[in-house]
Design an enzyme around this catalytic site. Structure first.
Site, PDB file in Angstrom:
ATOM      1  N   ARG A 108      15.738  13.560  -3.482  1.00 37.57           N
ATOM      2  CA  ARG A 108      15.031  14.268  -3.743  1.00 37.57           C
ATOM      3  C   ARG A 108      14.888  15.043  -2.043  1.00 37.57           C
ATOM      4  NH1 ARG A 108      11.436  10.549  -4.336  1.00 37.57           N
ATOM      5  NH2 ARG A 108      12.437   9.993  -6.612  1.00 37.57           N
ATOM      6  N   LYS A 118       9.040  -9.848   8.960  1.00 35.20           N
ATOM      7  CA  LYS A 118       8.996  -9.693  10.450  1.00 35.20           C
ATOM      8  C   LYS A 118       9.017 -11.053  11.267  1.00 35.20           C
ATOM      9  CE  LYS A 118       6.800  -5.337   9.414  1.00 35.20           C
ATOM     10  NZ  LYS A 118       5.679  -4.597   9.185  1.00 35.20           N
TER      11      LYS A 118
HETATM   12  N1  HSE Z   1       4.088  -1.768   5.408  1.00 32.23           N
HETATM   13  C1  HSE Z   1       4.442  -1.984   6.779  1.00 32.23           C
HETATM   14  C2  HSE Z   1       3.019  -2.151   7.521  1.00 32.23           C
HETATM   15  C3  HSE Z   1       5.106  -0.664   7.219  1.00 32.23           C
HETATM   16  O1  HSE Z   1       2.112  -1.824   7.059  1.00 32.23           O
HETATM   17  O2  HSE Z   1       3.099  -2.829   8.790  1.00 32.23           O
HETATM   18  C4  HSE Z   1       5.790  -0.998   8.543  1.00 32.23           C
HETATM   19  O3  HSE Z   1       6.688  -2.108   8.550  1.00 32.23           O
END
Ligand code: HSE
Length: 447
Positions: free
Chosen positions: A58, A215
């Site tokens: 969208r 991460k």
């Molecule tokens: N949801 C993730 C955070 C976004 O709050 O760090 C960035 O990777």
């Protein structure tokens, strides 16, 4: 070897054509930053960088996309022969993986902010990219706007990295900061983080530490030269943290932060995400709100700290655009001599073992609810002492008026997790204690 980027050679000053797949918070930020800073970016790259094709289900009302082709099917972007760099910002794993693999097979360079994709499928993606001679850049996958991947992969390349500890989820840090500083509820703070565009599509990823685990896996590979091993991370979220633990930690001179920690030890590599007590005079203990901070300890440089916004539209776009600039600059470089995806050459990754949480060594904060009667503290101390664990600090709170249980807070010496688990089980089994013992791991994070 095939060189997918080769068709860009000899295009002289032709613009680099970028296709953006996914046009939400980060996609629209990327588009806006590329347009607003177009002249500076062209001066940095040596040629114009244009978004020519956007794939989005969208329209995004925040962006005027005039001048770019818009497709509802993101795969149209990958199949567009004019697109040089595919920017994957759709998130998730299934479609994103198919999209990235198709882009690589088509000889296109890829930029992605997708930590789940890299953590869970990065080994396969990087192997395909190396075979095809294209780049896959992922600076925005860790730490939002902080250039931590470049810092570890390039800036600290001289060092043997000993450990990395970071606040790497902006949403979780925002929630903990709001709870501690303003006494706000967990739910209200999470709702704010969602409204501000920080949270994942499924916010349990933030709260339960899965996003941070994604991460951390990436950071550990870059730091230690090991393959990506998401299935080996110990992950504990912030959902079970009680306001009273934040307050007791304060009283003892500590802050509770949700940390991702990886450490090289003689036995193997620790890889863990959990709430952690940190002395309140450490810089990282004072990182609040959506800000992220990552401490990296190298043998040559010592401890270094990287700080900045960990989520949000333009901060994350800052990293995405930096990757686009990097890829645009390297379009003419020999693919064999680009910076390796995981910092070390793919055939030189190490098989060093990742330790289970039971083998991790740390110190602990324990909260014990016990009957307010003589001898209870002595029994708890005896159990710890028999396990070879000493008590470094202690607070005992009287039972509130009309209640029979008092609260004991203990800070312990460093021990191995399996031994602490046995001691906790013995404490919970005492007639004089009530309920589960709350355990929060502690790290001094000394350089
Ligand atoms: N949801 C993730 C955070 C976004 O709050 O760090 C960035 O990777």
């Amino acid at each position: 070897m095939s060189t997918g980027g080769g068709r860009n050679r000899g295009r002289g000053m032709d613009p680099i054509r970028v296709g953006i797949c996914g046009f939400g918070t980060v996609g629209s930020g990327t588009f806006t930053v590329l347009r607003r800073n177009r002249a500076d970016i062209a001066a940095r790259v040596g040629r114009d960088v244009l978004v020519t094709h956007i794939g989005a289900r969208r329209d995004n009302p925040r962006c005027d996309t005039a001048g770019a082709r818009v497709s509802r099917d993101v795969f149209e972007v990958v199949r567009d022969p004019e697109v040089d760099i595919v920017v994957e910002l759709i998130g998730g794993c299934d479609t994103a993986r198919a999209l990235v693999m198709e882009a690589i097979a088509a000889g296109k360079h890829v930029v992605t902010a997708n930590k789940a994709l890299i953590a869970e499928h990065g080994n396969e993606i990087f192997a395909a990219a190396s075979a095809r001679g294209v780049s896959v850049a992922f600076e925005a996958a860790v730490g939002g706007g902080i250039p931590i991947i470049k810092a570890i992969r390039e800036g600290l390349a001289a060092n043997r990295i000993e450990w990395v500890a970071g606040i790497i989820n902006g949403t979780g840090n925002y929630i903990l900061s709001e709870m501690r500083e303003k006494g706000r509820s967990f739910a209200a703070a999470l709702a704010d983080a969602q409204a501000l565009g920080y949270a994942e599509a499924d916010p349990t990823f933030d709260v339960e530490g899965i996003d941070a685990a994604h991460k951390l896996v990436i950071l550990a590979s870059l730091a230690f030269g090991i393959p990506l091993q998401f299935d080996k991370v110990y992950t504990e979220g912030i959902g079970a943290l009680a306001q009273e633990d934040l307050a007791y930690a304060d009283e003892l001179g500590y802050r509770v932060k949700h940390l991702g920690i990886c450490r090289r030890t003689a036995e193997g590599i620790e890889l863990r995400v959990h709430p952690t007590l940190i002395p309140d005079d450490r810089l990282i203990a004072n990182v609040n709100g959506v800000m992220n901070a990552i401490l990296v300890k190298g043998d040559a440089v010592g401890p270094t700290l990287y700080y900045g916004p960990g989520a949000g539209s333009e901060p994350t776009a800052s990293s995405v655009v930096a990757d686009i600039v990097d890829v645009a600059r390297t379009l003419t470089a020999d693919p064999e001599h680009r910076v390796p995806h995981l910092a070390f050459q793919p055939d030189r990754l190490s098989g060093e073992a990742v330790l289970p949480i039971s083998a991790v060594r740390t110190s602990y904060y324990l909260r014990v609810a016990a009957l307010d009667r003589p001898g209870v503290l002595w029994r708890v101390a005896q159990i710890l002492s028999e396990a070879g664990i000493s008590i470094e600090a202690l607070i005992q709170k009287e039972a509130p008026e009309g209640q029979e249980t008092a609260t004991m807070i203990l800070l312990t010496s460093v021990t191995v997790e399996s031994r602490m688990s046995e001691a906790i089980a013995a404490i919970e089994a005492l007639d004089s204690t009530r309920g589960r013992v709350t355990r929060i791991r502690m790290e001094k994070l000394e350089g």
